[in-house]
Design a protein around this motif. Structure first.
Motif, PDB file in Angstrom:
ATOM      1  N   MET A  38       0.830  -1.199   0.000  1.00  0.00           N
ATOM      2  CA  MET A  38       0.000   0.000   0.000  1.00  0.00           C
ATOM      3  C   MET A  38       0.868   1.254   0.000  1.00  0.00           C
ATOM      4  SD  MET A  38      -3.265   0.865   2.490  1.00  0.00           S
ATOM      5  CE  MET A  38      -3.889  -0.818   2.341  1.00  0.00           C
ATOM      6  N   ALA A  39       0.475   2.235  -0.806  1.00  0.00           N
ATOM      7  CA  ALA A  39       1.189   3.506  -0.844  1.00  0.00           C
ATOM      8  C   ALA A  39       1.136   4.174   0.525  1.00  0.00           C
ATOM      9  CB  ALA A  39       0.570   4.426  -1.893  1.00  0.00           C
ATOM     10  N   GLY A  40       2.137   4.996   0.811  1.00  0.00           N
ATOM     11  CA  GLY A  40       2.127   5.731   2.071  1.00  0.00           C
ATOM     12  C   GLY A  40       0.885   6.596   2.173  1.00  0.00           C
ATOM     13  N   GLN A  41       0.179   6.491   3.294  1.00  0.00           N
ATOM     14  CA  GLN A  41      -1.084   7.205   3.476  1.00  0.00           C
ATOM     15  C   GLN A  41      -0.931   8.369   4.455  1.00  0.00           C
ATOM     16  OE1 GLN A  41      -4.014   6.528   1.716  1.00  0.00           O
ATOM     17  NE2 GLN A  41      -2.567   5.229   0.597  1.00  0.00           N
ATOM     18  N   LEU A  42      -1.318   9.556   3.987  1.00  0.00           N
ATOM     19  CA  LEU A  42      -1.347  10.737   4.851  1.00  0.00           C
ATOM     20  C   LEU A  42      -2.740  10.907   5.428  1.00  0.00           C
ATOM     21  CD1 LEU A  42       0.561  13.273   2.550  1.00  0.00           C
ATOM     22  CD2 LEU A  42       1.523  11.764   4.287  1.00  0.00           C
ATOM     23  N   GLY A  43      -2.852  11.791   6.404  1.00  0.00           N
ATOM     24  CA  GLY A  43      -4.154  12.067   7.009  1.00  0.00           C
ATOM     25  C   GLY A  43      -4.957  13.060   6.196  1.00  0.00           C
ATOM     26  N   LEU A  44      -5.163  12.744   4.918  1.00  0.00           N
ATOM     27  CA  LEU A  44      -5.890  13.628   4.011  1.00  0.00           C
ATOM     28  C   LEU A  44      -7.381  13.336   4.060  1.00  0.00           C
ATOM     29  CD1 LEU A  44      -3.541  13.427   0.885  1.00  0.00           C
ATOM     30  CD2 LEU A  44      -3.780  15.366   2.449  1.00  0.00           C
ATOM     31  N   ASP A  45      -8.187  14.389   4.099  1.00  0.00           N
ATOM     32  CA  ASP A  45      -9.636  14.255   4.012  1.00  0.00           C
ATOM     33  C   ASP A  45      -9.967  14.078   2.532  1.00  0.00           C
ATOM     34  OD1 ASP A  45     -12.301  14.221   4.690  1.00  0.00           O
ATOM     35  OD2 ASP A  45     -12.504  16.398   4.675  1.00  0.00           O
ATOM     36  N   PRO A  46     -10.438  12.902   2.097  1.00  0.00           N
ATOM     37  CA  PRO A  46     -10.559  12.610   0.662  1.00  0.00           C
ATOM     38  C   PRO A  46     -11.331  13.639  -0.170  1.00  0.00           C
ATOM     39  CG  PRO A  46     -10.846  10.604   1.936  1.00  0.00           C
ATOM     40  CD  PRO A  46     -10.800  11.737   2.929  1.00  0.00           C
ATOM     41  N   PRO A  47     -12.477  14.176   0.299  1.00  0.00           N
ATOM     42  CA  PRO A  47     -13.230  15.083  -0.581  1.00  0.00           C
ATOM     43  C   PRO A  47     -12.495  16.361  -0.962  1.00  0.00           C
ATOM     44  CG  PRO A  47     -14.594  14.340   1.258  1.00  0.00           C
ATOM     45  CD  PRO A  47     -13.201  13.931   1.557  1.00  0.00           C
ATOM     46  N   ASN A  48     -11.652  16.861  -0.069  1.00  0.00           N
ATOM     47  CA  ASN A  48     -10.962  18.115  -0.390  1.00  0.00           C
ATOM     48  C   ASN A  48      -9.444  17.968  -0.476  1.00  0.00           C
ATOM     49  OD1 ASN A  48     -10.012  18.200   2.362  1.00  0.00           O
ATOM     50  ND2 ASN A  48     -11.978  19.081   2.959  1.00  0.00           N
ATOM     51  N   MET A  49      -8.930  16.787  -0.157  1.00  0.00           N
ATOM     52  CA  MET A  49      -7.489  16.485  -0.248  1.00  0.00           C
ATOM     53  C   MET A  49      -6.650  17.407   0.632  1.00  0.00           C
ATOM     54  SD  MET A  49      -7.079  13.809  -2.101  1.00  0.00           S
ATOM     55  CE  MET A  49      -5.374  13.834  -2.625  1.00  0.00           C
ATOM     56  N   ASN A  50      -7.228  17.885   1.724  1.00  0.00           N
ATOM     57  CA  ASN A  50      -6.493  18.680   2.708  1.00  0.00           C
ATOM     58  C   ASN A  50      -6.216  17.827   3.940  1.00  0.00           C
ATOM     59  OD1 ASN A  50      -6.564  21.048   1.155  1.00  0.00           O
ATOM     60  ND2 ASN A  50      -8.571  21.603   1.952  1.00  0.00           N
ATOM     61  N   LEU A  51      -5.107  18.134   4.621  1.00  0.00           N
ATOM     62  CA  LEU A  51      -4.817  17.443   5.876  1.00  0.00           C
ATOM     63  C   LEU A  51      -5.874  17.793   6.900  1.00  0.00           C
ATOM     64  CD1 LEU A  51      -0.957  17.989   6.102  1.00  0.00           C
ATOM     65  CD2 LEU A  51      -2.098  15.785   5.816  1.00  0.00           C
ATOM     66  N   CYS A  52      -6.350  16.773   7.611  1.00  0.00           N
ATOM     67  CA  CYS A  52      -7.376  17.034   8.623  1.00  0.00           C
ATOM     68  C   CYS A  52      -6.747  17.763   9.810  1.00  0.00           C
ATOM     69  CB  CYS A  52      -8.040  15.738   9.070  1.00  0.00           C
ATOM     70  SG  CYS A  52      -6.929  14.566   9.847  1.00  0.00           S
ATOM     71  N   LYS A  53      -7.571  18.531  10.491  1.00  0.00           N
ATOM     72  CA  LYS A  53      -7.100  19.308  11.630  1.00  0.00           C
ATOM     73  C   LYS A  53      -7.195  18.477  12.906  1.00  0.00           C
ATOM     74  CE  LYS A  53      -8.536  23.658   9.471  1.00  0.00           C
ATOM     75  NZ  LYS A  53      -9.395  24.848   9.569  1.00  0.00           N
TER      76      LYS A  53
END
Length: 660
Positions: free
Chosen positions: A367-382
């Motif tokens: 699996m590719a390295g996964q960041l804490g991105l919110d999928p709909p907007n591709m921003n890091l979650c707060k």
């Protein structure tokens, strides 16, 4: 690109849209579960430099159908082609009217209630976007395409219709905003004429151009390779201790070109690569790395799917390396299954470009390295590191579900990269959050009754200077997904330690087990994380070295002598573990030794120590064949360990082996 295919019609249309409305940057489609549709839209978007939006992707169809009805979508069936749907009864019916019957057919025959399997097609007569009027069908006829007794196929063909104006709506401020927007957009209607085939070909030509790297830079590339014949890893890095690095672009081009030549030497190409670890010296140059990367690794070169990827910043320059360091995992066949979703959706983060979410090859899911991105907007979650970690794990779980597994039950190894931007006081929460999340997910899987067996994964935490998008954590799971999920997974075999050979005067001791985390599936896979802390270093190097301890030269020689002892000890433990579980060194797919820059030893010196230890092992036990290239790679980090709170190992080893 296929001349005459419906996809080319879409390309012509969207190319003209881009020409006449340059501000258009994305295309939204209603793909829910159809890879056929999603992949074709993504392909056209990729060729035109547009972003694909698929916010319905992987949504629950029952909930989605109800949401459409609740939001006032009036859609009638204009085609039926499924068991239980009769053209004489069900054509021309509203989806709200058919909802309960569709759910009944789902229970009886497993149909898709939103028609994703081609069970039915619809025509929308009214919805909230139709602000001025609704469509009313005055006359139609039913055309029977197939009178099959089990699943007849029929189409509703409209003959006459009219528009029925809607009553004016007024908001508190006067005129309805939607109506105003509609009037503003009335001028944006165009008729597309002609074709754009020539510009399409030009797009491919431009993407294929690659700048030849500097031969001098290419000659500085060093290589390491595991010895397995069917699946093996190759490492490429630049030895840059004699001069300042020329910069990321030149270094990365030199490494990528060298990889291409090396693959060609085996009769392979980029299509044989399963996974790529991309290490760079400065994450501020991430965009440069991507621009260079996509010129070499393209979807055209990888017809079976582009490799999955993890991108990390490492302290490369501090240890005398160039700005780019790449490790590729290569297979000698084309049996891989690649999941590459480029559309932005609510499902999981999109991979817009030539790298995929996950690659399944011979029962191993990389699996590719996964960041804490919110999928709909591709921003890091707060919410800090723990919030990002939880989101990264949710993204990983969404990807795992596409392969009918779960990270909570099928994971073998989790590598968690922690950025230095995570405060030391917050690091203890990272492992707690990971443990609690996986425990909760495991209980949910067991409650479903679909899980027969659960693997006990191992964990490695690595401290790095920075991550993409300035993320605080990145999670890289490795999963075991057997072809037959009903087969019982064998546990590791135990052999008497007294029968194990003793090398370099190292005798078995019970505390040796405290160094090792392992996950072994009998006859299949072996994953190991071996941690050498400063406390264990004292035990390993218990014999005192004489000399003047205040002398600087003595301190340097002491450190080198200790690390020589540690290198032998690590290889002794790995060899013993292989023998205990009936694995051989030829089964090794990757072998990484992480060392902190604070260790104060040159990379060349460490490399020589491990190389000598392997050469000695080959002479002692004859269980390993040594070639010109080392079978391991050394990775400089700021720290590593089995916990986010103790990333202070002197040496950390990560090993993965799989039986052919």
């Amino acid at each position: 690109m296929t001349v005459g295919d419906e996809v080319e019609d879409m390309f012509i249309l969207l190319n003209e849209v881009k020409r006449q409305i340059p501000s258009v940057t994305a295309v939204s489609s209603g793909a829910i579960a159809s890879d056929y549709q999603r992949l074709r839209v993504e392909s056209v978007c990729s060729r035109l430099g547009l972003v694909s939006l698929a916010y319905l992707w992987k949504q629950d169809q029952s909930l989605l159908l109800q949401e459409m009805i609740t939001n006032g979508i009036v859609a009638i069936t204009v085609k039926v082609a499924a068991l239980g749907l009769d053209p004489t009864k069900h054509l021309g019916k509203d989806i709200g009217f058919l909802k309960s019957y569709l759910h009944k057919l789902k229970e009886m025959y497993g149909i898709n209630v939103c028609g994703e399997g081609g069970e039915y097609e619809t025509l929308t007569l009214d919805c909230s976007l139709f602000v001025n009027a609704r469509i009313v069908l005055d006359e139609f006829k039913v055309v029977l395409h197939s009178s099959d007794a089990i699943a007849p196929v029929g189409i509703l063909h409209p003959l006459a219709f009219h528009l029925e104006k809607k009553a004016e709506h007024y908001s508190l401020s006067g005129i309805d905003e939607a109506s105003e927007i509609s009037k503003e957009k009335e001028g944006f209607v165009f008729e597309v004429q002609g074709d754009c085939i020539q510009s399409c070909e030009a797009t491919f030509k431009a993407a294929a151009e690659v700048v030849e790297p500097d031969e001098v830079a290419e000659n500085r590339v060093h290589i390491a390779r595991t010895k397995s014949d069917n699946t093996f890893s190759i490492c490429f890095w630049l030895q840059d201790s004699c001069r300042t690095s020329a910069g990321l672009q030149e270094d990365l081009e030199a490494v990528l070109r060298k990889i291409e030549l090396e693959l060609l030497g085996y009769g392979f190409g980029w299509e044989n690569v399963l996974y790529i670890h991309l290490y760079i010296a400065d994450m501020n140059n991430f965009s440069i790395a991507n621009e260079t990367y996509v010129r070499y690794i393209t979807q055209e070169k990888c017809p079976f799917g582009v490799p999955s990827r993890s991108t990390i910043e490492l302290p490369l320059l501090q240890v005398g390396l160039g700005s780019a360091y790449i490790e590729v995992l290569v297979a000698n066949d084309q049996s891989k299954r690649v999941l590459h979703v480029q559309s932005i959706s609510c499902w999981a983060p999109s991979c817009i470009g030539p790298y995929s979410q996950a690659t399944l090859h011979k029962e191993i899911l990389y699996m590719a390295g996964q960041l804490g991105l919110d999928p709909p907007n591709m921003n890091l979650c707060k919410g800090g590191a723990t919030a990002e970690l939880e989101q990264a794990l949710e993204n990983s779980e969404a990807i795992a579900k596409s392969f009918n597994c779960s990270i909570s039950t099928s994971a073998v190894l989790f590598v968690v990269y922690c950025s230095t931007y995570v405060p030391s006081s917050e690091r203890h929460k990272i492992k707690d959050k990971q443990d609690s999340y996986l425990k909760q997910m495991r209980l949910l899987q067991l409650d479903k009754g679909s899980v027969i067996q659960v693997l006990d994964p191992i964990f490695l935490y690595v401290l790095v200077p920075d991550l993409p998008k300035r993320a605080l954590v990145e999670v890289k799971p490795l999963l075991y997904v057997p072809e037959d999920m009903n087969v019982t997974i064998g546990t590791e075999q135990k052999h008497s330690c007294s029968r194990m050979p003793s090398y370099w005067g190292i005798q078995h001791a019970h505390w040796h087990d405290s160094c090792i985390q392992k996950c072994v599936v009998q006859g299949k896979i072996c994953a190991v994380v071996l941690c050498i802390t400063s406390e264990l270093l004292v035990k390993i190097c218990s014999e005192s070295l004489g000399g003047d301890q205040d002398n600087g030269d003595y301190q340097n020689s002491l450190r080198e002598a200790q690390m020589e002892r540690v290198s032998r000890f690590c290889i002794y433990l790995l060899d013993k573990l292989y023998m205990q579980n009936n694995f051989s060194w030829e089964d090794t797919k990757n072998l990484r030794f992480y060392f902190p820059t604070s260790l104060g030893l040159p990379l060349e010196a460490l490399s020589l120590m491990f190389t000598n230890a392997f050469n000695e092992l080959a002479k002692l036990g004859q269980r390993i064949i040594i070639g010109e290239e080392p079978i391991f790679n050394l990775i400089p980090v700021l720290g590593a360990g089995r916990s986010a709170t103790s990333m202070d190992d002197m040496i950390t080893c990560e090993l993965f082996a799989r039986k052919s």
